[in-house]
Scaffold this active site. Structure first.
Site, PDB file in Angstrom:
ATOM      1  N   ASP A 176      95.030 -96.091 -22.888  1.00 27.54           N
ATOM      2  CA  ASP A 176      96.129 -96.878 -23.428  1.00 27.54           C
ATOM      3  C   ASP A 176      96.987 -97.297 -22.233  1.00 27.54           C
ATOM      4  OD1 ASP A 176      97.939 -98.217 -24.984  1.00 27.54           O
ATOM      5  OD2 ASP A 176      98.129 -96.635 -26.484  1.00 27.54           O
ATOM      6  N   TRP A 177      97.825 -98.281 -22.461  1.00 27.66           N
ATOM      7  CA  TRP A 177      98.531 -98.927 -21.355  1.00 27.66           C
ATOM      8  C   TRP A 177      99.629 -98.013 -20.776  1.00 27.66           C
ATOM      9  CZ3 TRP A 177      94.585-101.205 -22.965  1.00 27.66           C
ATOM     10  CH2 TRP A 177      94.202-102.466 -22.581  1.00 27.66           C
TER      11      TRP A 177
END
Ligand code: BGC
Length: 715
Positions: free
Chosen positions: A238-239
């Site tokens: 995930d970012w």
């Protein structure tokens, strides 16, 4: 299809030609949504995009600034909560096809969808992006969705692996969970997503599990995903979910993405190069990552060969959005047959409520969409009723005044701001005064109109990434508006659009008709008008329990939602109806519930007698005994009658949606394999079946069982 050995040879050949710098370029973001390619070897960069409701708008490569051209308008699809409410696998598949074609049409390789986390609490801000509280329903809808996406040479990126069940402190919260709930509740949909769905990629979650961040978790990524499940696809972080170079390098995470533009400083960029040069990390870890990325690229035909081109915002895609929206709407109450409205008799119609004319597509966080268009309920009603009906709209209530967005995109700021507390939105007296005025105007108008619709609920100030709700109370003083409007006009139809349940207890007994509408995509307003006016017979069923209050939710009762630093899933396997049904807590509306404009009956339940052989075959007749065509969702629950181990009261193990004309009868059949009876035994470290008596229950919902029969399972 290329054989595995040919593919492996091609990949090894490429790998042997890549320099260390080139390999590192492939395993971390070189833009907000892309990695680096290797031009000299014809390896393209990997292009990714959100998200679950359609392909997100185009950003500058290294800034959270929308490019702002007119060429990235797309089909806005119903949210996953709406999709799972259809209980229709075919629609999930078609919605996947749309998402895949549009992603490919926009030149993307990976679509960051679907979100399949289990709804542990009704308060989680991202529940609208997720499917259900039930692992079976989640996987049955997710698998065809993934297959549909990947038909277009685009990878689904199934998220968020795993246990990302709250937004509060989402970057740091540490989930403590027993092995049994992990295996029975939270992992099965991911397992099926990779095994049956064949998902080419997964997204590692932000949170920690048992002390390890998910994107660096040896347990989740190495032991479970790679060793047990033999997953050879790509794991993307995930970012901003990677925190430690060595840990991320050594676990089988493949690509690090983040929200900042210092791409060379990402953990898997220069810091990793340094570690390798100094001999602390073996190059073989990097080779494994690149191998898996190349494998995904080859599967997507990115490394030569013919690749599908995709297309976006087509009439066919809009039709799928419409059909999904139609089947997602849930009719919760319909006393005195208030609905459908008798179209011909409506001379004057009053619509009250901010959601009557609100556009939702542009909100929610990373799931936001630049929709080609979005039909609001008001537009849907007006365009269907035409000029002979006078439609008056009054707002009835208004949201809090929101501060104008600053210069920094919320996503860029999210690494610091993910603590789940919202700015104190204005609660000043001017706002109260404005609300009183709007309410008064609505109540007065309601007493003058014969037909009144209240259209309220939540919006993406509440169903949003990065925050959880504090309770289930309708915001902006809506309860008071609904109460007073119902008093002024008891025939008022209440319609709520939201991604998660809300409290209704202060007015629900007074409302004769109640319709639940989710976030239903670009044609949501059309679908709603069709249902209200009887053009479409509602067939949505709740994919999650609607409790009376969040205080009934087991996680809240145990003081375990939301966790701050740590959250212990002490409710174990008792999530959703597994809890409410076992402990006899009466919900507002139960799992699987939904009404129709017609009536259905079930009968002649038969079970194959050879109970020692799987699959067990179950069949029954279902009949439309009413006067309208309609779709029934036949639900099959399995109940262990004399468990030696702890078991929930019952579990969903099958469902079929059938279309029946008035008087028509169909025989439907379910095949139940071992997984319909098993539970996870922590001592044995595996799924097991207890021999003995089970009940096969056929229901219209988890609490409306119309047929049941016993079966003796002999092992
Ligand atoms: C979200 C992901 C999303 C990613 C990229 C994160 O904030 O948790 O679901 O795909 O951003 O926008």
């Amino acid at each position: 299809m290329e054989s595995k050995s040919v593919m492996d040879k091609k990949i090894e050949d490429l790998l042997s030609q890549l320099t260390l710098e080139e390999k590192l370029g492939m395993i971390h973001g070189d833009g907000l949504f892309c990695t680096k390619g290797v031009e000299r070897l014809d390896i393209p960069p990997l292009k990714m995009s959100d998200g679950p409701m359609g392909v997100r708008n185009e950003f500058e490569k290294d800034k959270w600034i929308a490019v702002g051209n007119s060429d990235d308008y797309v089909t806005y699809l119903p949210s996953n909560s709406a999709l799972s409410s259809t209980w229709n696998r075919e629609l999930a598949y078609r919605m996947g096809q749309v998402l895949g074609e549009e992603a490919r049409g926009r030149g993307k390789d990976v679509i960051l969808a679907p979100g399949i986390n289990i709804k542990r609490s009704p308060l989680c801000g991202r529940n609208f992006e997720y499917m259900s509280e039930d692992p079976y329903l989640t996987k049955e809808e997710a698998v065809p969705l993934i297959q549909g996406i990947q038909e277009s040479d685009v990878a689904a990126c199934v998220k968020h692996f795993a246990l990302n069940n709250q937004e509060t402190e989402r970057l740091w919260v540490d989930v403590e969970i027993g092995e049994r709930p992990l295996r029975e509740i939270y992992l099965p949909a991911f397992y099926d997503a990779v095994k049956r769905g064949g998902a080419y990629s997964l997204m590692g979650a932000y949170n920690k599990v048992r002390g390890e961040h998910c994107c660096q978790s040896h347990y989740l990524l190495d032991e479970i995903l790679r060793e047990e499940w033999k997953y050879d696809g790509t794991v993307i972080s995930d970012w901003g979910a990677v925190h430690d170079t060595a840990e991320a390098a050594k676990t089988s995470l493949d690509i690090e993405m983040s929200v900042t533009d210092n791409f060379d400083e990402y953990c898997l960029a220069n810091p990793l190069y340094q570690e390798i040069q100094e001999g602390r990390i073996a190059k073989s870890f990097i080779d494994s990552k690149v191998r898996r990325i190349l494998r995904m690229m080859e599967r997507l035909h990115m490394l030569g060969g013919e690749r599908k081109s995709g297309c976006y915002h087509t009439p066919g895609h809009r039709q799928t959005a419409l059909e999904t929206a139609r089947e997602s709407i849930v009719l919760l109450k319909n006393e005195d047959q208030r609905l459908p409205l008798q179209r011909k008799n409506i001379k004057k119609l009053l619509v009250i409520g901010d959601n009557g004319e609100r556009i939702h597509s542009n909100g929610g966080g990373s799931a936001e969409i630049k929709a080609l268009y979005e039909i609001s309920p008001l537009l849907g009603l007006k365009s269907m009723l035409g000029g002979n009906t006078e439609i008056k709209y009054v707002r009835g209530y208004c949201p809090d005044t929101k501060e104008e967005p600053g210069e920094v995109n919320w996503q860029e700021a999210s690494l610091n701001a993910g603590n789940g507390t919202k700015d104190n939105l204005a609660k000043d007296s001017a706002l109260q005064e404005k609300r009183n005025k709007l309410r008064k105007e609505a109540v007065e108008a309601a007493s003058e109109y014969e037909e009144v619709l209240f259209i309220g609920g939540l919006n993406h100030d509440y169903d949003v990434e990065g925050y959880d709700r504090e309770d289930m109370i309708l915001p902006y003083g809506q309860d008071e508006v609904i109460r007073q409007v119902l008093k002024a006009n008891p025939n008022t139809v209440v319609i709520l659009s939201a991604g998660a349940p809300v409290e209704m207890k202060s007015w629900v007994n007074e409302a004769k008709a109640l319709v639940w509408n989710w976030y239903a995509g670009m044609e949501g307003g059309t679908a709603l008008a069709e249902v209200l006016l009887g053009e479409v017979n509602p067939s949505g069923r709740l994919p999650e329990t609607f409790p009376k209050t969040h205080l009934d939710c087991p996680a809240t009762r145990l003081g375990e939602f939301p966790g701050k630093e740590k959250v212990c899933y002490r409710e174990g396997i008792y999530v959703g109806y597994r809890y409410y049904d076992t402990f006899e807590i009466e919900p507002q509306f139960c799992f699987g519930y939904g009404l129709s404009y017609t009536e259905f009956t079930c009968g002649n339940l038969e079970i194959s007698d050879n109970s020692s052989a799987f699959p067990v075959s179950v069949s029954l007749d279902v009949k439309n005994t009413g006067e309208k065509s309609g779709k029934e969702v036949v639900q099959l629950y399995v109940r262990c009658l004399e468990p030696k181990e702890e078991r929930p009261y019952q579990e969903l193990k099958g469902y079929e949606k059938v279309l029946l004309d008035p008087g028509e009868e169909k025989r439907i059949c379910f095949l139940l394999d071992e997984s319909s009876f098993h539970y996870y035994d922590e001592k044995q470290g595996d799924f097991c079946i207890e021999p003995g008596r089970y009940e096969i229950c056929i229901g219209k919902s988890s609490r409306d069982i119309c047929q049941k029969k016993e079966i003796n399972i002999v092992i």
